[in-house]
Scaffold this motif. Sequence first.
Motif, PDB file in Angstrom:
ATOM      1  N   GLU A  39      15.686  24.372  -1.427  1.00  0.00           N
ATOM      2  CA  GLU A  39      16.097  23.682  -2.095  1.00  0.00           C
ATOM      3  C   GLU A  39      14.876  25.055  -3.282  1.00  0.00           C
ATOM      4  OE1 GLU A  39      15.598  19.870  -2.362  1.00  0.00           O
ATOM      5  OE2 GLU A  39      17.326  19.306  -1.693  1.00  0.00           O
ATOM      6  N   GLY A  59       5.006  17.695  -2.311  1.00  0.00           N
ATOM      7  CA  GLY A  59       4.642  16.869  -1.862  1.00  0.00           C
ATOM      8  C   GLY A  59       4.961  15.413  -2.808  1.00  0.00           C
ATOM      9  N   VAL A  99       1.230  -1.089   0.117  1.00  0.00           N
ATOM     10  CA  VAL A  99      -0.055   0.022   0.094  1.00  0.00           C
ATOM     11  C   VAL A  99       0.897   0.734  -0.297  1.00  0.00           C
ATOM     12  CG1 VAL A  99      -1.704   1.350   1.548  1.00  0.00           C
ATOM     13  CG2 VAL A  99      -1.431  -1.172   1.633  1.00  0.00           C
ATOM     14  N   THR A 118      -1.902   2.401  -4.444  1.00  0.00           N
ATOM     15  CA  THR A 118      -1.408   3.242  -4.906  1.00  0.00           C
ATOM     16  C   THR A 118      -2.437   4.755  -4.684  1.00  0.00           C
ATOM     17  OG1 THR A 118       0.031   5.234  -5.254  1.00  0.00           O
ATOM     18  CG2 THR A 118      -0.261   3.936  -6.838  1.00  0.00           C
TER      19      THR A 118
HETATM   20  C1  LIG Z   1       9.900  17.519  -2.669  1.00  0.00           C
HETATM   21  C2  LIG Z   1      11.103  16.345  -2.350  1.00  0.00           C
HETATM   22  C3  LIG Z   1      11.987  16.229  -2.214  1.00  0.00           C
HETATM   23  C4  LIG Z   1      12.627  15.539  -1.450  1.00  0.00           C
HETATM   24  N1  LIG Z   1      14.720  15.896  -2.429  1.00  0.00           N
HETATM   25  C5  LIG Z   1      15.380  14.646  -1.622  1.00  0.00           C
HETATM   26  C6  LIG Z   1      16.770  14.802  -1.248  1.00  0.00           C
HETATM   27  O1  LIG Z   1      17.239  15.216  -2.141  1.00  0.00           O
HETATM   28  N2  LIG Z   1      17.401  13.342  -0.892  1.00  0.00           N
HETATM   29  C7  LIG Z   1      16.350  12.762  -0.278  1.00  0.00           C
HETATM   30  O2  LIG Z   1      17.282  12.093   0.282  1.00  0.00           O
HETATM   31  N3  LIG Z   1      15.784  12.428  -0.110  1.00  0.00           N
HETATM   32  C8  LIG Z   1      14.685  13.848  -0.925  1.00  0.00           C
HETATM   33  N4  LIG Z   1      13.223  13.433  -0.982  1.00  0.00           N
HETATM   34  C9  LIG Z   1      12.402  12.089   0.319  1.00  0.00           C
HETATM   35  C10 LIG Z   1      12.376  11.228  -0.721  1.00  0.00           C
HETATM   36  O3  LIG Z   1      11.607  11.318  -1.678  1.00  0.00           O
HETATM   37  C11 LIG Z   1      11.527  10.474   0.162  1.00  0.00           C
HETATM   38  O4  LIG Z   1      12.148   9.672   1.649  1.00  0.00           O
HETATM   39  C12 LIG Z   1      10.915   9.022  -0.546  1.00  0.00           C
HETATM   40  O5  LIG Z   1      10.646   9.355  -1.503  1.00  0.00           O
HETATM   41  C13 LIG Z   1       9.808   8.065   0.538  1.00  0.00           C
HETATM   42  O6  LIG Z   1       9.557   7.311  -0.348  1.00  0.00           O
HETATM   43  P1  LIG Z   1       8.290   6.276   0.224  1.00  0.00           P
HETATM   44  O7  LIG Z   1       7.833   5.245  -0.688  1.00  0.00           O
HETATM   45  O8  LIG Z   1       8.007   5.839   1.732  1.00  0.00           O
HETATM   46  O9  LIG Z   1       7.253   6.853   0.641  1.00  0.00           O
HETATM   47  P2  LIG Z   1       6.395   8.376  -0.530  1.00  0.00           P
HETATM   48  O10 LIG Z   1       7.593   7.920  -2.220  1.00  0.00           O
HETATM   49  O11 LIG Z   1       6.453   8.897  -0.788  1.00  0.00           O
HETATM   50  O12 LIG Z   1       5.146   7.206  -0.780  1.00  0.00           O
HETATM   51  C14 LIG Z   1       4.234   6.884  -0.899  1.00  0.00           C
HETATM   52  C15 LIG Z   1       2.829   6.580  -1.882  1.00  0.00           C
HETATM   53  O13 LIG Z   1       1.925   6.431  -0.771  1.00  0.00           O
HETATM   54  C16 LIG Z   1       0.318   6.878  -1.210  1.00  0.00           C
HETATM   55  N5  LIG Z   1      -0.531   6.977  -0.616  1.00  0.00           N
HETATM   56  C17 LIG Z   1      -0.627   7.484   0.751  1.00  0.00           C
HETATM   57  N6  LIG Z   1      -1.325   7.285   1.615  1.00  0.00           N
HETATM   58  C18 LIG Z   1      -2.028   6.223   0.639  1.00  0.00           C
HETATM   59  C19 LIG Z   1      -3.130   5.500   0.849  1.00  0.00           C
HETATM   60  N7  LIG Z   1      -4.018   5.235   1.755  1.00  0.00           N
HETATM   61  N8  LIG Z   1      -3.357   4.213   0.142  1.00  0.00           N
HETATM   62  C20 LIG Z   1      -2.990   4.393  -1.466  1.00  0.00           C
HETATM   63  N9  LIG Z   1      -1.736   5.328  -1.206  1.00  0.00           N
HETATM   64  C21 LIG Z   1      -1.377   5.799  -0.358  1.00  0.00           C
HETATM   65  C22 LIG Z   1       1.411   7.840  -1.805  1.00  0.00           C
HETATM   66  O14 LIG Z   1       0.517   9.348  -2.708  1.00  0.00           O
HETATM   67  C23 LIG Z   1       2.644   7.925  -2.320  1.00  0.00           C
HETATM   68  O15 LIG Z   1       2.241   7.644  -3.552  1.00  0.00           O
HETATM   69  C24 LIG Z   1      12.535  14.274  -1.503  1.00  0.00           C
HETATM   70  C25 LIG Z   1      10.756  13.890  -1.068  1.00  0.00           C
HETATM   71  C26 LIG Z   1      10.104  14.824  -1.982  1.00  0.00           C
HETATM   72  C27 LIG Z   1       8.666  15.382  -1.655  1.00  0.00           C
END
Ligand SMILES: Cc1cc2nc3c(=O)[nH]c(=O)nc-3n(C[C@H](O)[C@H](O)[C@H](O)COP(=O)(O)OP(=O)(O)OC[C@H]3O[C@@H](n4cnc5c(N)ncnc54)[C@H](O)[C@@H]3O)c2cc1C
Length: 409
Positions: free
Chosen positions: A164, A134, A15, A41
Amino acid sequence: MKAPISSGSRRVVMVGGGLAALRCTEELRRGGYDGRIAIVTAEPHLPYDRPPLSKDVLLGTREPDEIRYRDDAFYREHEVDMFLSHRATELRIREREVLANGSPIAFDDLLICTGAAPRPLPVQTDLDGIYSLGCIEDTLKLRAAMRNGSPRVVILGAGFIGAEVASCARSSGLQTTLVNLASTPLERAVGPAMGALLSALHADCGARLLCNVSIAEISGTGRVEELLLTNGERIPCDILVVGVGSAPNIGWLQGSGLELANGIVCDATLSAGPPGIYAAGDVAWWPNELFGREMRCEQWTNAAEQGRHVARNILAGHENRTPFVGSNYFWSDQYGHRIQFAGSEAADEVRIVMGSFESRRFLAYYRKGDVLCGALALNESKHLMLAKLQIEKRTCWDSALEALGHCLV
Ligand SMILES: Cc1cc2nc3c(=O)[nH]c(=O)nc-3n(C[C@H](O)[C@H](O)[C@H](O)COP(=O)(O)OP(=O)(O)OC[C@H]3O[C@@H](n4cnc5c(N)ncnc54)[C@H](O)[C@@H]3O)c2cc1C
């Protein structure tokens, strides 16, 4: 004809369709997992890279369709069922199913990787002109606003995303002010001493940085026009960007039976408690043995490594799962500089061990007791990666300095 991969009867459901989900999928198939895989997602997009959202995509040097990790063919070939635009609203642990868009999706193993969402503006207002970052849509809205005339940009929060955005705004020639509640930028991430040093990067590029201050009032007709700060100063503002951190996406799990705190409470193996249910990425709160404390990381490398680790634990089975240890590595690109950090900022001493801030190229080591606990680099990638390995091995301070000395010879 090619035999189907998913001939087994089990099913892993993820999820959240971000980085953690993708890395888990890749590792499951690489490890020979022959069950079904589904990614559920909320977003309408295939998993994409978020860091460019506050860098190249905001600047306009890359477009959203260039930041997708994998195209359709990858998911087809790896037999992954994609449930795009499906928001999970309920987890039923006993029934081993997730409810998304009103339909139950059954799982044997579940990875919850719903990430984190930007925290809202701490001041009540219904004015237009307020942005956060985000997802793709957020960036496109802010980008369009930044291209509309010469707006005056104010950013609340001088963390990585705030810095940034300021960097992009300045390279577009916009008047830019950062309003920061803490006494230095990046204070939580790199500690106050290095935060203070790095604050000069903003001045170098003409962004105004105000610290120890917040927003008391926002005024305007229909859209934001002026901010009253808590120090009494009034500043004009056409675009207000809120960069005050993120909160884990756990609302949908209330009442599910999982333990929730500042994220999904996991054990050291990233198990969320019930057998076969794991969390990874920005949403996971787990005891990191390397630092001897529980933490949640909002960083790209952590999400990738945790996603992979959960795949290995699923392949090994609940009884044979192993702990995840992460070194809290991240990078940020600001004003043409690359900042990198690994480890913990909670140190007894921080010392520049190579280069100098004046040359805008240095490496700093963080000491806790007699151990190297952290390292920060400005435009000094190679040595930061060496320090990262030493932090992971809990290298003692003197040995770390000695090893660096050898490297420099
Ligand atoms: C603008 C930005 C810039 C960044 N720059 C850096 C950087 O320079 N260096 C660095 O180290 N990190 C950076 N990060 C952080 C990095 O991108 C995140 O740590 C990483 O993407 C986290 O991955 P994840 O899979 O945990 O979650 P995410 O990539 O956030 O994915 C989570 C997904 O779950 C979905 N979701 C949420 N709730 C639900 C639900 N109830 N049901 C179904 N789907 C759901 C969301 O919509 C999303 O698509 C940045 C983040 C952002 C937002």
